[in-house]
Design a protein around this motif. Structure first.
Motif, short mmCIF file in Angstrom:
data_model
loop_
_atom_site.label_atom_id
_atom_site.label_comp_id
_atom_site.label_asym_id
_atom_site.label_seq_id
_atom_site.Cartn_x
_atom_site.Cartn_y
_atom_site.Cartn_z
N GLN A 206 0.86 -1.18 0.00
CA GLN A 206 0.00 0.00 0.00
C GLN A 206 0.89 1.23 0.00
OE1 GLN A 206 -3.76 -0.31 2.15
NE2 GLN A 206 -2.98 -2.13 3.18
N HIS B 89 0.97 5.32 -0.17
CA HIS B 89 0.05 6.44 0.06
C HIS B 89 0.71 7.55 0.87
CE1 HIS B 89 -0.68 5.20 4.30
NE2 HIS B 89 -0.48 3.98 3.81
N CYS C 118 -1.30 -3.34 -5.99
CA CYS C 118 -0.99 -2.35 -4.96
C CYS C 118 -2.21 -1.46 -4.74
CB CYS C 118 0.20 -1.49 -5.38
SG CYS C 118 1.76 -2.39 -5.46
N SER C 119 -2.35 -0.94 -3.53
CA SER C 119 -3.36 0.06 -3.20
C SER C 119 -2.65 1.40 -3.08
CB SER C 119 -4.07 -0.28 -1.89
OG SER C 119 -4.77 -1.51 -2.01
N TRP D 58 -3.03 5.88 -2.90
CA TRP D 58 -3.89 7.05 -2.73
C TRP D 58 -3.11 8.22 -2.13
CZ3 TRP D 58 -4.03 2.83 0.53
CH2 TRP D 58 -3.92 3.06 1.91
N ASN E 187 -4.33 -2.87 -9.67
CA ASN E 187 -4.17 -1.90 -8.59
C ASN E 187 -5.50 -1.22 -8.27
OD1 ASN E 187 -1.10 -1.98 -8.39
ND2 ASN E 187 -1.41 -1.50 -10.54
N TYR E 188 -5.64 -0.77 -7.03
CA TYR E 188 -6.81 0.00 -6.61
C TYR E 188 -6.33 1.40 -6.27
CZ TYR E 188 -10.70 1.60 -3.67
OH TYR E 188 -11.73 2.33 -3.11
N GLY F 275 -6.06 -4.15 -5.91
CA GLY F 275 -5.43 -3.61 -4.71
C GLY F 275 -4.62 -4.66 -3.98
#
Length: 407
Positions: A179, A181, A222-223, A225, A246-247, A397
């Protein structure tokens, strides 16, 4: 699947069917029981032959996720890439390096056991994580060639208010199952990029994954944001890239592919964008393309605040089998946006929509010659029907994998 394997499977099915006929008594058996037994024996035989297809419609996941012992055969993942980045071997055939230390206090002399220490080694490495962790890099986390960052089996976060991942003039890199972000710009400073070299790096923009002059790169499951600049940017002659499963959510400028209109070396860029879920709170650049060849295939777009797919400098964009759901705002129905060009120029750009599903008033403005050979350069594999996108992207994700059970 090879022709020999298909032939073997067909012969197996035929033999099993004949055996049922031969062993049937004068009184016909219960058809349901016969069918159940048939499938039981067929599945057992498939397992002996090494079949691992889950038939989910997602060829990447079907390649490895059915194996309950994935953690004992992690490097099988390297055989599962598709699209332009399909040859990204990562750390295949290298040693397993386990991250035990989430710290990142020294970008020049990183401690053994940290992600940074493994990422800059000269040899191929398959990097895994001992436990759940959040890594907040002080400077750009530079990844050298022939590395896999494999987050399966742990809840791994990279960023969290620090800098994030940089791939610069490196090749054969896989980033999977983490993740990424809240990435922020890195300050100027000294950073080691190999065991033998460290140098002064200028501050970065705060991308989640920055690919500069990278080749054979695969970012999967992968996530991502809320980064300061792009979630994934590929520039300066990068090519042979796949971004899949991916998300992405809660971000403005999602994905930039191509440095500038004047940087003509990006004409050779080839990128596959497949099976991703572009979720809530995204504004634009999914992706924004320049110069090269871009296959945007079987992604799920669930709203955009400005546009979904854009570009300049005459990129070739092949949009196939995507699902585009426009927001209720009447201003944002168009999927596409041409930038920095007048209509008599962009009408020559090759942008095609084939088999896309347009919902809630969404529409794609095509251009160029629909039979142009440049489209073959922008096709990296066969698209699935757009009606299957919801199923294909269900698990987009970072996966919640735990050792000892299927992902």
């Amino acid at each position: 699947m090879s022709e020999n394997t298909i032939s073997m499977e067909f012969s197996l099915i035929l033999l099993l069917f004949i055996s049922f006929l031969v062993t049937s008594s004068a009184t016909p058996p219960n058809p349901n029981l016969v069918l159940q037994e048939f499938h039981r024996k067929l599945n057992a035989s498939r397992r002996k032959l090494g079949f691992r297809q889950c038939n989910s419609g997602n060829p990447i996941d079907d390649c490895w996720r059915c194996d309950p012992n994935w953690d004992q055969n992690r490097q099988r993942l390297a055989d599962c890439a598709i699209g332009f980045g399909k040859d990204a071997g990562g750390g295949r055939n290298g040693k397993i390096y386990t991250v035990t230390d989430s710290g990142d206090d020294d970008a020049v002399n990183p401690r053994r056991g940290t992600l940074r220490h493994g990422a800059i080694q000269a040899e191929p490495l398959w990097i895994v994580f001992a436990h759940d962790m959040t890594i907040r890099p002080k400077q750009d986390l530079v990844i050298s060639s022939y590395k896999t960052i494999d987050g399966r089996g742990a809840d791994v976060h990279i960023g969290g208010g620090g800098a994030c991942i940089t791939i610069q003039n490196a090749s054969n890199i896989i980033i999977h199952g983490v993740q990424i972000h809240d990435c922020r710009p890195a300050r100027d400073g000294w950073v080691r990029d190999s065991p033998e070299h460290h140098g002064w790096r200028m501050g970065s923009d705060g991308d989640g994954v920055s690919i500069q002059g990278g080749r054979h790169v695969w970012v999967d499951h992968c996530s991502m944001w809320n980064c300061a600049d792009g979630l994934i940017d590929a520039t300066h002659g990068s090519t042979a890239i796949t971004v899949s499963n991916n998300y992405m959510r809660s971000h403005d400028k999602v994905m930039l592919l191509g440095h500038s209109d004047e940087y003509v070396d990006d004409k050779n860029m080839q990128v596959t964008i497949a099976f991703n879920r572009f979720g809530e709170g995204l504004v634009q650049r999914m992706p924004r393309c320049r110069h090269g060849y871009f296959h945007v295939v079987n992604n799920d777009y669930t709203q955009w605040e400005m546009y979904a797919i854009g570009g300049s400098a005459s990129p070739t964009i092949n949009s196939q089998g995507n699902r585009f759901l426009a927001s209720n705002d009447n201003v944002c129905k168009e999927v596409t946006k041409r930038e920095e060009a007048v209509e008599n120029q962009w009408k020559k750009w090759n942008w095609r929509s084939e088999g896309d599903l347009m919902l809630n008033g969404a529409y794609f403005t095509p251009s160029g010659d629909g039979s142009s050979p440049s489209y073959s350069k922008a096709s990296s594999f066969n698209a699935r029907p757009a009606s299957l996108v919801g199923t294909i992207t269900t698990n987009a994700g970072a996966l919640k994998c735990r050792v000892g059970s299927r992902c």
